[in-house]
Design a protein around this motif. Structure first.
Motif, PDB file in Angstrom:
ATOM      1  N   PRO A  18      42.022 -39.942 -12.936  1.00  0.00           N
ATOM      2  CA  PRO A  18      40.769 -40.982 -12.561  1.00  0.00           C
ATOM      3  C   PRO A  18      39.791 -40.554 -13.347  1.00  0.00           C
ATOM      4  N   PRO A  19      38.516 -41.976 -13.040  1.00  0.00           N
ATOM      5  CA  PRO A  19      37.550 -40.564 -13.244  1.00  0.00           C
ATOM      6  C   PRO A  19      37.248 -39.679 -12.865  1.00  0.00           C
ATOM      7  N   SER A  20      37.309 -39.855 -11.184  1.00  0.00           N
ATOM      8  CA  SER A  20      36.678 -38.245 -10.837  1.00  0.00           C
ATOM      9  C   SER A  20      37.006 -36.733 -12.104  1.00  0.00           C
ATOM     10  N   ARG A  21      38.528 -37.182 -12.544  1.00  0.00           N
ATOM     11  CA  ARG A  21      39.199 -35.995 -13.261  1.00  0.00           C
ATOM     12  C   ARG A  21      39.873 -34.769 -12.571  1.00  0.00           C
ATOM     13  N   GLN A  22      40.051 -35.439 -11.394  1.00  0.00           N
ATOM     14  CA  GLN A  22      41.148 -34.822 -10.989  1.00  0.00           C
ATOM     15  C   GLN A  22      42.132 -35.388 -11.205  1.00  0.00           C
ATOM     16  N   MET A  23      43.337 -33.538 -11.120  1.00  0.00           N
ATOM     17  CA  MET A  23      44.676 -34.209 -11.733  1.00  0.00           C
ATOM     18  C   MET A  23      45.745 -34.273 -10.084  1.00  0.00           C
ATOM     19  N   ILE A  24      46.667 -35.723 -10.643  1.00  0.00           N
ATOM     20  CA  ILE A  24      46.916 -35.999  -9.270  1.00  0.00           C
ATOM     21  C   ILE A  24      47.930 -36.123  -9.419  1.00  0.00           C
ATOM     22  N   LEU A  25      49.495 -35.337  -9.138  1.00  0.00           N
ATOM     23  CA  LEU A  25      50.861 -35.904  -9.611  1.00  0.00           C
ATOM     24  C   LEU A  25      51.603 -37.291  -8.918  1.00  0.00           C
ATOM     25  N   VAL A  26      51.792 -37.619 -10.040  1.00  0.00           N
ATOM     26  CA  VAL A  26      52.415 -38.960  -9.685  1.00  0.00           C
ATOM     27  C   VAL A  26      54.044 -39.124  -8.844  1.00  0.00           C
ATOM     28  N   ILE A  27      54.486 -39.012 -10.257  1.00  0.00           N
ATOM     29  CA  ILE A  27      56.264 -38.085  -9.582  1.00  0.00           C
ATOM     30  C   ILE A  27      56.989 -37.003 -10.450  1.00  0.00           C
ATOM     31  N   ARG A  28      57.712 -36.750 -10.004  1.00  0.00           N
ATOM     32  CA  ARG A  28      58.807 -35.907 -10.938  1.00  0.00           C
ATOM     33  C   ARG A  28      59.896 -35.881 -10.998  1.00  0.00           C
ATOM     34  N   GLN A  29      60.698 -35.614 -12.581  1.00  0.00           N
ATOM     35  CA  GLN A  29      62.356 -36.209 -12.537  1.00  0.00           C
ATOM     36  C   GLN A  29      62.357 -34.277 -12.759  1.00  0.00           C
ATOM     37  N   ALA A  58      63.460 -40.820 -10.509  1.00  0.00           N
ATOM     38  CA  ALA A  58      62.951 -40.655  -9.621  1.00  0.00           C
ATOM     39  C   ALA A  58      62.171 -42.258  -9.158  1.00  0.00           C
ATOM     40  N   THR A  59      61.384 -42.325  -7.910  1.00  0.00           N
ATOM     41  CA  THR A  59      60.840 -43.594  -7.039  1.00  0.00           C
ATOM     42  C   THR A  59      59.590 -42.905  -6.498  1.00  0.00           C
ATOM     43  N   GLU A  60      58.502 -43.791  -6.911  1.00  0.00           N
ATOM     44  CA  GLU A  60      57.552 -42.920  -5.235  1.00  0.00           C
ATOM     45  C   GLU A  60      56.931 -44.275  -4.938  1.00  0.00           C
ATOM     46  N   ASN A  61      56.856 -45.310  -3.864  1.00  0.00           N
ATOM     47  CA  ASN A  61      56.317 -46.373  -4.120  1.00  0.00           C
ATOM     48  C   ASN A  61      56.732 -47.242  -4.677  1.00  0.00           C
ATOM     49  N   ARG A  62      55.406 -47.291  -5.548  1.00  0.00           N
ATOM     50  CA  ARG A  62      55.387 -48.917  -6.823  1.00  0.00           C
ATOM     51  C   ARG A  62      55.395 -48.323  -7.956  1.00  0.00           C
ATOM     52  N   PHE A  63      55.592 -46.604  -7.695  1.00  0.00           N
ATOM     53  CA  PHE A  63      55.929 -45.648  -9.172  1.00  0.00           C
ATOM     54  C   PHE A  63      57.568 -45.535  -9.486  1.00  0.00           C
ATOM     55  N   SER A  64      58.543 -45.930 -10.308  1.00  0.00           N
ATOM     56  CA  SER A  64      59.224 -45.698 -11.109  1.00  0.00           C
ATOM     57  C   SER A  64      59.236 -44.579 -12.733  1.00  0.00           C
ATOM     58  N   VAL A  65      60.133 -44.227 -12.307  1.00  0.00           N
ATOM     59  CA  VAL A  65      60.674 -43.951 -14.219  1.00  0.00           C
ATOM     60  C   VAL A  65      61.698 -44.250 -14.580  1.00  0.00           C
ATOM     61  N   ASN A  66      62.144 -44.276 -15.453  1.00  0.00           N
ATOM     62  CA  ASN A  66      63.473 -44.224 -16.995  1.00  0.00           C
ATOM     63  C   ASN A  66      63.280 -43.219 -16.989  1.00  0.00           C
TER      64      ASN A  66
END
Lengths: 116, 115
Positions: A40-51, A59-67
């Motif tokens: 985000p604009p704060s520039r912090q690196m935040i892990l969203v999801i991992r596969q 993998a799925t994390e709440n509203r986030f999913s991967v293909n």
């Protein structure tokens, strides 16, 4: 060497709708991890999801999913019910298990805008 | 939960000066990574340490050096600074698990400006 490519420099989505961010990678390794990070604009690196590459299940994390398509070396991120707080730069990242150590290799990033 | 601590958060230096960035990993994390993110770019891996030994080396200039100390904190030393060194420097830490390195958790970064 491993490479990660994000072909969408910018994407936009309406609040509450769904958006998919694309990522492809190139590697000769069979065992590896893939990640999506949010900055985000704060520039912090935040892990969203991992596969993990050895897992066939996406993998799925709440509203986030991967293909994850291993044969095609594709790893897309789907964000459902988009929220204003999802607006950020999203980076796809690769980490090998053996030959490339444990460093993260990032794609160029996709700037996501969420419109109210 | 404790996070990765980086200091200072902001640093302004002149060309040819030196700078030292510090990183304090999450407790019980024994691996530290350094990344450099230039303006509008993705983070680039510089170097990593596991149990106080260098474990991997990326595109780190010879003017830069780093080490990990006995308490697992790490310092990135940058000499003969150039304008192109202006960037956000991230430190990340991870635990060592049975199958290899665990997840990397990033600190807030140190913004270095070279004038």
């Amino acid at each position: 060497a491993q490479t990660v490519t994000q072909s969408q420099p910018e994407m936009s989505v309406q609040e509450a709708e769904t958006v998919t961010l694309s990522c492809t990678y190139d590697t000769s390794e069979s065992d590896y991890y893939l990640f999506w990070y949010k900055q985000p604009p704060s520039r912090q690196m935040i892990l969203v999801i991992r596969q993990e590459a050895y897992k066939q299940q996406n993998a799925t994390e709440n509203r986030f999913s991967v293909n994850f398509q291993k044969a095609a070396k594709s790893f897309s991120l789907k964000i459902s019910d988009s929220q204003l707080g999802d607006a950020a730069m999203y980076f796809c990242a690769y980490r090998g298990v053996r030959t490339s150590g444990s460093r993260l290799t990032f794609g160029e990033g996709t700037q996501l805008t969420v419109n109210p | 939960a404790a996070g990765v601590i980086q200091s200072p958060r902001h640093l302004i230096k002149e060309k040819r000066e030196t700078a030292t960035l510090k990183c304090y990993p999450i407790p019980r994390h024994d691996t530290v990574y350094w990344y450099q993110q230039g303006p509008g770019q993705d983070p680039q891996f510089l170097i990593s340490f596991y149990e106080k030994m260098q474990s991997d080396k990326g595109s780190i200039p010879d003017r830069f050096s780093a080490q990990q100390f006995s308490d697992y904190h790490s310092e990135l030393n940058m000499s003969s600074l150039e304008l192109g060194d202006s960037a956000l420097y991230f430190c990340a830490s991870s635990p060592r698990l049975a199958g290899g390195p665990g997840e990397q958790y990033f600190g807030p970064g140190t913004r270095l400006t070279v004038t």
